[in-house]
Design an enzyme around this catalytic site. Structure first.
Site, short mmCIF file in Angstrom:
data_model
loop_
_atom_site.label_atom_id
_atom_site.label_comp_id
_atom_site.label_asym_id
_atom_site.label_seq_id
_atom_site.Cartn_x
_atom_site.Cartn_y
_atom_site.Cartn_z
N HIS A 96 0.84 -1.20 0.00
CA HIS A 96 0.00 0.00 0.00
C HIS A 96 0.88 1.25 0.00
O HIS A 96 1.80 1.36 0.79
CB HIS A 96 -0.89 -0.03 1.24
CG HIS A 96 -1.72 1.19 1.41
ND1 HIS A 96 -1.41 2.18 2.30
CD2 HIS A 96 -2.84 1.59 0.77
CE1 HIS A 96 -2.32 3.13 2.23
NE2 HIS A 96 -3.20 2.79 1.30
N ASP B 146 -4.86 3.97 -4.59
CA ASP B 146 -4.83 4.39 -3.18
C ASP B 146 -5.88 5.47 -2.91
O ASP B 146 -5.81 6.57 -3.45
CB ASP B 146 -3.44 4.92 -2.84
CG ASP B 146 -3.21 5.10 -1.36
OD1 ASP B 146 -4.19 5.18 -0.59
OD2 ASP B 146 -2.03 5.18 -0.97
N TYR C 67 10.27 12.59 -13.79
CA TYR C 67 11.43 11.70 -13.79
C TYR C 67 11.91 11.43 -12.37
O TYR C 67 12.23 10.28 -12.01
CB TYR C 67 12.59 12.30 -14.59
CG TYR C 67 12.38 12.42 -16.08
CD1 TYR C 67 11.50 11.61 -16.78
CD2 TYR C 67 13.08 13.37 -16.80
CE1 TYR C 67 11.32 11.73 -18.14
CE2 TYR C 67 12.92 13.51 -18.18
CZ TYR C 67 12.03 12.68 -18.83
OH TYR C 67 11.86 12.81 -20.19
#
Length: 150
Positions: free
Chosen positions: A22, A69, A118
């Site tokens: 998670h 989530d 990035y």
């Protein structure tokens, strides 16, 4: 082939999805993304590939198993279009539709500036490279939980 598992999900990808916890993040990227060099810096430390598939196809396969989530506001991120951060190219619209169809609540894609993307990608659990030729087909998804059955 396995029953009820999307055929694009190979053994390495399935292992990574199962190993993630998670709050861990997963990068889905297009063919132009510096996938190999970024992947070496992730938790997994190696690049996962689903060649020959578009990023939306990979997103659909991944989201058939991985919940997003619900405890964070930015569980679904996309690389912002350089010079036009409010623009949503077709590849991003397609992935947004897949997210909407996969989840029971809204997870709007949050744009992240290219170089910030990035840096966030380097902190991910893993990177999955697709064969997506379209620009800005890069996403960061945060793994959620599956509630226990009562």
């Amino acid at each position: 082939m396995l029953k009820s598992i999307h055929p694009l999900l190979n053994a390495d990808v399935l292992h990574a999805l199962a190993a993630m916890g998670h709050g861990d993040t997963l990068v889905l990227c297009d063919a132009n993304f510096p996938a190999e060099s970024v992947a070496r810096q992730t938790t997994l430390g190696k690049l996962l590939r689903i060649d020959g598939a578009s990023t939306p196809d990979v997103a659909e396969a991944v989201l058939s198993l991985m919940p997003l989530d619900t405890f964070v506001d930015d569980a679904a991120k996309c690389m912002a279009v350089v010079g036009s951060p409010d623009e949503r190219p077709a590849v991003q619209q397609e992935v947004q539709a897949i997210i909407d169809a996969s989840e029971s609540e809204s997870f709007p894609l949050v744009p992240v500036e290219r170089f910030a993307f990035y840096e966030q990608a380097k902190q991910a659990y893993a990177v999955i490279a697709s064969g997506e030729p379209r620009f800005f087909g890069c996403f960061i998804l945060t793994k959620g939980v599956i509630a226990p059955r009562d």
